[in-house]
Motif scaffolding. Sequence first.
Motif, PDB file in Angstrom:
ATOM      1  N   HIS A   1      24.824 -64.433 -12.661  1.00  0.00           N
ATOM      2  CA  HIS A   1      23.943 -65.363 -11.943  1.00  0.00           C
ATOM      3  C   HIS A   1      23.115 -64.616 -10.900  1.00  0.00           C
ATOM      4  CE1 HIS A   1      23.011 -68.930  -9.333  1.00  0.00           C
ATOM      5  NE2 HIS A   1      22.813 -69.451 -10.526  1.00  0.00           N
ATOM      6  N   LYS A   2      23.731 -63.660 -10.221  1.00  0.00           N
ATOM      7  CA  LYS A   2      22.996 -62.871  -9.220  1.00  0.00           C
ATOM      8  C   LYS A   2      21.879 -62.049  -9.867  1.00  0.00           C
ATOM      9  CE  LYS A   2      25.305 -60.965  -5.686  1.00  0.00           C
ATOM     10  NZ  LYS A   2      26.336 -60.246  -4.932  1.00  0.00           N
ATOM     11  N   SER A   3      22.165 -61.473 -11.025  1.00  0.00           N
ATOM     12  CA  SER A   3      21.142 -60.663 -11.694  1.00  0.00           C
ATOM     13  C   SER A   3      19.966 -61.525 -12.151  1.00  0.00           C
ATOM     14  CB  SER A   3      21.747 -59.921 -12.895  1.00  0.00           C
ATOM     15  OG  SER A   3      22.106 -60.816 -13.925  1.00  0.00           O
ATOM     16  N   VAL A   4      20.253 -62.772 -12.559  1.00  0.00           N
ATOM     17  CA  VAL A   4      19.181 -63.690 -12.964  1.00  0.00           C
ATOM     18  C   VAL A   4      18.333 -64.075 -11.755  1.00  0.00           C
ATOM     19  CG1 VAL A   4      18.696 -65.994 -13.891  1.00  0.00           C
ATOM     20  CG2 VAL A   4      20.447 -64.564 -14.958  1.00  0.00           C
ATOM     21  N   LEU A   5      18.996 -64.315 -10.608  1.00  0.00           N
ATOM     22  CA  LEU A   5      18.260 -64.656  -9.389  1.00  0.00           C
ATOM     23  C   LEU A   5      17.369 -63.502  -8.934  1.00  0.00           C
ATOM     24  CD1 LEU A   5      20.997 -66.538  -7.315  1.00  0.00           C
ATOM     25  CD2 LEU A   5      19.034 -67.528  -8.515  1.00  0.00           C
ATOM     26  N   CYS A   6      17.846 -62.275  -9.146  1.00  0.00           N
ATOM     27  CA  CYS A   6      17.039 -61.106  -8.765  1.00  0.00           C
ATOM     28  C   CYS A   6      15.721 -61.066  -9.529  1.00  0.00           C
ATOM     29  CB  CYS A   6      17.811 -59.812  -9.047  1.00  0.00           C
ATOM     30  SG  CYS A   6      19.195 -59.515  -7.935  1.00  0.00           S
ATOM     31  N   ALA A   7      15.750 -61.529 -10.765  1.00  0.00           N
ATOM     32  CA  ALA A   7      14.563 -61.436 -11.626  1.00  0.00           C
ATOM     33  C   ALA A   7      13.695 -62.686 -11.573  1.00  0.00           C
ATOM     34  CB  ALA A   7      15.011 -61.185 -13.062  1.00  0.00           C
ATOM     35  N   LYS A   8      13.913 -63.533 -10.584  1.00  0.00           N
ATOM     36  CA  LYS A   8      13.128 -64.767 -10.480  1.00  0.00           C
ATOM     37  C   LYS A   8      11.659 -64.425 -10.220  1.00  0.00           C
ATOM     38  CE  LYS A   8      13.615 -69.403  -8.611  1.00  0.00           C
ATOM     39  NZ  LYS A   8      14.356 -70.271  -7.677  1.00  0.00           N
ATOM     40  N   LEU A   9      10.776 -65.073 -10.976  1.00  0.00           N
ATOM     41  CA  LEU A   9       9.340 -64.769 -10.886  1.00  0.00           C
ATOM     42  C   LEU A   9       8.682 -65.500  -9.713  1.00  0.00           C
ATOM     43  CD1 LEU A   9       8.386 -65.055 -14.665  1.00  0.00           C
ATOM     44  CD2 LEU A   9       8.946 -62.987 -13.387  1.00  0.00           C
ATOM     45  N   CYS A  10       7.615 -64.910  -9.200  1.00  0.00           N
ATOM     46  CA  CYS A  10       6.833 -65.550  -8.142  1.00  0.00           C
ATOM     47  C   CYS A  10       5.405 -64.986  -8.186  1.00  0.00           C
ATOM     48  CB  CYS A  10       7.469 -65.322  -6.773  1.00  0.00           C
ATOM     49  SG  CYS A  10       7.568 -63.599  -6.283  1.00  0.00           S
TER      50      CYS A  10
ATOM     51  N   ASN B   1      17.025 -58.596 -20.268  1.00  0.00           N
ATOM     52  CA  ASN B   1      17.869 -59.232 -21.284  1.00  0.00           C
ATOM     53  C   ASN B   1      18.966 -58.292 -21.774  1.00  0.00           C
ATOM     54  OD1 ASN B   1      16.426 -61.563 -21.110  1.00  0.00           O
ATOM     55  ND2 ASN B   1      15.371 -61.367 -23.065  1.00  0.00           N
ATOM     56  N   GLN B   2      18.630 -57.003 -21.878  1.00  0.00           N
ATOM     57  CA  GLN B   2      19.654 -56.024 -22.270  1.00  0.00           C
ATOM     58  C   GLN B   2      20.782 -55.972 -21.246  1.00  0.00           C
ATOM     59  OE1 GLN B   2      17.861 -52.200 -23.051  1.00  0.00           O
ATOM     60  NE2 GLN B   2      16.500 -53.008 -24.640  1.00  0.00           N
ATOM     61  N   LEU B   3      20.418 -56.004 -19.965  1.00  0.00           N
ATOM     62  CA  LEU B   3      21.438 -56.041 -18.908  1.00  0.00           C
ATOM     63  C   LEU B   3      22.256 -57.315 -19.024  1.00  0.00           C
ATOM     64  CD1 LEU B   3      22.741 -55.129 -16.221  1.00  0.00           C
ATOM     65  CD2 LEU B   3      20.887 -56.340 -15.042  1.00  0.00           C
ATOM     66  N   ASN B   4      21.576 -58.437 -19.258  1.00  0.00           N
ATOM     67  CA  ASN B   4      22.271 -59.718 -19.348  1.00  0.00           C
ATOM     68  C   ASN B   4      23.270 -59.728 -20.490  1.00  0.00           C
ATOM     69  OD1 ASN B   4      22.604 -62.734 -19.830  1.00  0.00           O
ATOM     70  ND2 ASN B   4      21.299 -62.710 -18.012  1.00  0.00           N
ATOM     71  N   LEU B   5      22.885 -59.160 -21.617  1.00  0.00           N
ATOM     72  CA  LEU B   5      23.795 -59.100 -22.768  1.00  0.00           C
ATOM     73  C   LEU B   5      24.992 -58.199 -22.476  1.00  0.00           C
ATOM     74  CD1 LEU B   5      21.237 -58.898 -25.710  1.00  0.00           C
ATOM     75  CD2 LEU B   5      22.814 -60.769 -25.228  1.00  0.00           C
TER      76      LEU B   5
ATOM     77  N   TYR C   1      30.028 -54.157 -12.513  1.00  0.00           N
ATOM     78  CA  TYR C   1      29.392 -53.524 -11.349  1.00  0.00           C
ATOM     79  C   TYR C   1      28.749 -52.198 -11.764  1.00  0.00           C
ATOM     80  CZ  TYR C   1      28.758 -51.752  -6.601  1.00  0.00           C
ATOM     81  OH  TYR C   1      28.218 -51.261  -5.442  1.00  0.00           O
ATOM     82  N   GLU C   2      29.417 -51.475 -12.639  1.00  0.00           N
ATOM     83  CA  GLU C   2      28.877 -50.204 -13.131  1.00  0.00           C
ATOM     84  C   GLU C   2      27.586 -50.425 -13.914  1.00  0.00           C
ATOM     85  OE1 GLU C   2      30.738 -47.929 -16.514  1.00  0.00           O
ATOM     86  OE2 GLU C   2      31.387 -46.665 -14.844  1.00  0.00           O
ATOM     87  N   ALA C   3      27.539 -51.497 -14.733  1.00  0.00           N
ATOM     88  CA  ALA C   3      26.338 -51.811 -15.506  1.00  0.00           C
ATOM     89  C   ALA C   3      25.169 -52.157 -14.581  1.00  0.00           C
ATOM     90  CB  ALA C   3      26.620 -52.970 -16.457  1.00  0.00           C
ATOM     91  N   VAL C   4      25.457 -52.899 -13.499  1.00  0.00           N
ATOM     92  CA  VAL C   4      24.401 -53.271 -12.553  1.00  0.00           C
ATOM     93  C   VAL C   4      23.897 -52.039 -11.808  1.00  0.00           C
ATOM     94  CG1 VAL C   4      23.915 -54.548 -10.418  1.00  0.00           C
ATOM     95  CG2 VAL C   4      25.190 -55.649 -12.264  1.00  0.00           C
ATOM     96  N   GLU C   5      24.793 -51.160 -11.393  1.00  0.00           N
ATOM     97  CA  GLU C   5      24.384 -49.949 -10.685  1.00  0.00           C
ATOM     98  C   GLU C   5      23.537 -49.049 -11.584  1.00  0.00           C
ATOM     99  OE1 GLU C   5      25.005 -48.937  -7.288  1.00  0.00           O
ATOM    100  OE2 GLU C   5      25.127 -51.124  -7.420  1.00  0.00           O
ATOM    101  N   ALA C   6      23.895 -48.988 -12.855  1.00  0.00           N
ATOM    102  CA  ALA C   6      23.094 -48.194 -13.801  1.00  0.00           C
ATOM    103  C   ALA C   6      21.703 -48.807 -13.959  1.00  0.00           C
ATOM    104  CB  ALA C   6      23.797 -48.132 -15.161  1.00  0.00           C
TER     105      ALA C   6
END
Length: 580
Positions: free
Chosen positions: A246-255, A361-365, A378-383
């Motif tokens: 959910h945090k990663s999706v919020l990070c990518a919110k468009l504006c 999307n690759q990160l999300n998967l 956490y490792e995937a997010v840091e990468a």
Amino acid sequence: MFVRSGRFYQHLSEFQEQQEPVAVCKVANIKRHFETRHSNFNENFPAKSEIRRQKIASLIASYNHSVTTIHKTTSAQENATTASLRVSWNLAKAKKPFTDAELIKTCAIDMVEEVLSHDEKTRKTVVDLLKHVPLSDNTAMRRVEVLAEDCLCDLLSRLKKTDFVSLAIDTSCDRTDIEQLSVFVRFFDEKDFREELLCLLNGLDISKVTSVVTDGAPSMVGQQKGLVSRLAAVIPALTAFHCIIHKSVLCAKLCGKMKDTMDNVMKLVNFIRESSSLQHRLFRALLEEMSAAHHDLLLHNDVRWLSKGRVLERVCELHDELCSFLGNLQNEKAHSFLKFLNDSKEMAYVHFLCDITSHLNQLNLQLQGKNHTIADMYEAVEAFRLKLDLFQRDIQGRKLHFPKLQQHCEKNKMQEDAVMQAFLGRLIENFKVRFESFNLSSEILLFLRQPFSVSADGQWTAEAKRLLPSLDEASLQMEILEISKSDLLKEQHKDVSVTEFWINMIPQFSQARQIAMLLLTAFPSTYICESSFSSMNIIKSQDRNKLSSAHLEQCLRIATTEHHPNFRSLVSTRRCHFSH
């Protein structure tokens, strides 16, 4: 005589019980029964005579036959009930309605009649047995109730034996707008980590809960009335996490400009697909006529995280077909959308969004799925944060990671602009802000994955003590030193997963294993809750919208559990009947 022929009178009395029962099978009772009811037996069948021997053999055979008949009938009823339980289990696992049970029975009978059509006797026997299996919709409902109760009892008994429990909590509304609270537990069951639906907190030892993950909604994390705050009041050492996905999706919110571009694409798709069914059919016919790579456009749904990137990708791949179709329409909206598609600058933004959302999307998967550990995610997010730095440099140069944008820029002889660079900069900043405030330090997560690489007297040991107040910090530091010098453990670490390594950790390092098991127990996301909501909507479909919340929970429990019931054991504790 009664001493010598006691076994005979035992059999005789049991046989006679079918007509005239004996209160208790004692010698005195049997003797009285024999003398009063069978006083002429010795006259009709003299002692030691052949006729007496034949009579006794006949009585014993008759008794054995009656017992065998009763046993066969009981076994047949138990087999029918077991079959009924198995069918109901498979139905619930497949999220099918109770009424499908009778359909399965009819199909099974039809298959037997065809497969065994050459063997009339066997066919008739098997068909008769299948007809006896009780599979009405009410029976299937009761079977699901029994099976769900068995699953819950098994779960609660396992939770009593475990040391640490993690909760994943989320809410959603079903098809009748009834809000459903989904509560899953993650724990170690002495063999492996399991994730099971709990739903209600009844029967759970709250003191064992060490962490909870939510979607960050006010009802969950509110300071006064939030669920996490109330749990923390009872469990001071509780660690609360915001769902990493959910945090990663919020990070990518468009504006700004990117949001306007995305909105225009969505309006275009809705104009083609939703404004007129005739228009939609004509567009699909055009795609088929032009032998396009795809047969239709995709719709976007904010709840479905991956749909945004797929919609953009489909629009880019059908760009020429869209222009051709819109050019043939004679209305103002079509001309405005055609102008949008022919604007190279606007389409540069579309291609940029298509490329960057494909990476997101690759990160999300990577983050989706069951049985992920908090260290893995956490490792995937840091990468991915490192990749974002690379993307920011790459977009100003060769655009290797933006293939669609690169192709569009070369075709139209243009370059990226400041809007794209600003979006990447904002994305980098969002990930930094949201994930640097993570509740666990990178050092304690490093301990979980590489216990040989951490300092024995680092700050992470104090953090471990905060997470697990009963931990002996001094002993933990000593164990880390011993682990760092163990060649045997280093070899084991190379050959197995992180989870297997800590599960099989030798008892000598109990403090290190305890804190590792606590961290492995933690839910990193609410993915399993979101997945259960998808199952919930399948179970409580539009055709089953009268399904009660209790039966919905029971069906959902069976659909999501890893437990496999002992059907024979369940049957042995209940009365069994044939189908009426």
